[in-house]
Scaffold this active site. Structure first.
Site, mmCIF file in Angstrom:
data_model
loop_
_atom_site.group_PDB
_atom_site.id
_atom_site.type_symbol
_atom_site.label_atom_id
_atom_site.label_comp_id
_atom_site.label_asym_id
_atom_site.label_seq_id
_atom_site.Cartn_x
_atom_site.Cartn_y
_atom_site.Cartn_z
ATOM 1 N N SER A 85 0.838 -1.194 0.000
ATOM 2 C CA SER A 85 0.000 0.000 0.000
ATOM 3 C C SER A 85 0.879 1.253 0.000
ATOM 4 O O SER A 85 1.669 1.445 -0.922
ATOM 5 C CB SER A 85 -0.955 -0.054 1.192
ATOM 6 O OG SER A 85 -2.018 0.846 1.036
ATOM 7 N N HIS A 235 -7.388 -5.968 0.468
ATOM 8 C CA HIS A 235 -6.227 -5.079 0.445
ATOM 9 C C HIS A 235 -5.116 -5.556 1.381
ATOM 10 O O HIS A 235 -3.944 -5.380 1.096
ATOM 11 C CB HIS A 235 -6.680 -3.664 0.818
ATOM 12 C CG HIS A 235 -5.611 -2.637 0.699
ATOM 13 N ND1 HIS A 235 -4.878 -2.458 -0.465
ATOM 14 C CD2 HIS A 235 -5.122 -1.721 1.592
ATOM 15 C CE1 HIS A 235 -3.988 -1.480 -0.284
ATOM 16 N NE2 HIS A 235 -4.120 -1.030 0.954
#
Length: 255
Positions: A85, A235
């Site tokens: 990320s 995610h």
């Protein structure tokens, strides 16, 4: 010069791991220990996160320079760099800025594009906590729950709550700076930047951070790259499917 905090385990080729926004190196302890069977793993706390220094200044260029200073201080060569990320954005920018330092690059569930700011409700939740009143983990959790409905995100935030001193809780991250600089986190990789080294992009099957439409942009910046989907994961793919995540990384590194 301030040097970011790290935990170093194992021996061999240096393998540096960068956590995401609101994260810390501890999030990677389990996988890091597995990678340490074959590599010298550096679990890094980026500025304003974990046990690293706090600063009012926060953007990707600064995070890249923090990493560069760390590598020089530790005298590391031929590094493997993995970022998730926000950490993936740092890893990408580092690789295009200092390509001679990076042997292989691994980017977890992020791509070079601009992302609209989307952490406002998390920041609102965190800023609603007043540690002088909310002086137990249970009280902090109750406040965060008002804003954060996803259990995994709630628990992820609670990992950052610690006893700063006797009877005084605090967040490990620098909430003020992250709130002030939130818009920086979505910034795109600068145009016309390129890394020719071997690169692996891992995306979560249930995540929308990397879409089919992003393939051409990824290849424009990282021509020697492949994109692999991690099944049954969103995610936080390294936490949701650590077995496939580990297998894909090891396969990539041993080719």
């Amino acid at each position: 010069m301030k040097i970011v905090h790290s935990t170093i385990i194992g021996n061999g080729q240096p393998f540096l791991i960068l956590h995401g926004y609101f994260g810390m190196s501890d999030n990677w302890k389990s996988l890091g220990s597995q990678f340490a069977e074959n590599f010298e793993v550096h679990l890094i706390d980026q500025r304003n996160h974990g046990r690293s220094f706090h600063s009012d200044e926060f953007d990707y260029e600064l995070l890249v320079e923090d990493l560069h200073n760390y590598i020089l201080r530790k005298n590391l060569k031929n590094i493997i760099l993995l970022g998730h990320s926000m950490g993936g954005k740092v890893a990408m920018l580092f690789a295009v800025t200092y390509p001679e330092m990076v042997a292989k690059l691994i980017v977890a569930d992020i791509c070079p594009k601009f992302y609209k700011p989307h952490h406002q409700y998390i920041l609102a939740a965190l800023n609603a906590v007043n540690f002088s009143i909310h002086n137990s983990r249970k009280k902090v959790e109750e406040i965060l729950k008002i804003y954060i409905k996803e259990e995994e995100i709630l628990q992820f935030m609670l990992k950052n709550v610690y006893w700063e001193s006797k009877g005084k809780l605090a967040f490990r991250f620098n909430l003020h700076s992250l709130t002030e600089n939130n818009s920086e986190v979505g910034e795109a990789l600068p145009s016309f930047t390129h890394f020719e080294g071997k690169t692996l992009f891992l995306r979560g099957e249930n995540s929308n951070y990397i879409t089919e439409e992003d393939t051409q942009l990824i290849l424009a910046h990282f021509s020697n790259s492949q994109i692999v989907t991690v099944k049954n994961a969103g995610h936080w793919l390294h936490a949701e499917n650590p077995t496939q995540f580990y297998d894909e990384v090891v396969t990539f590194l041993t080719k």
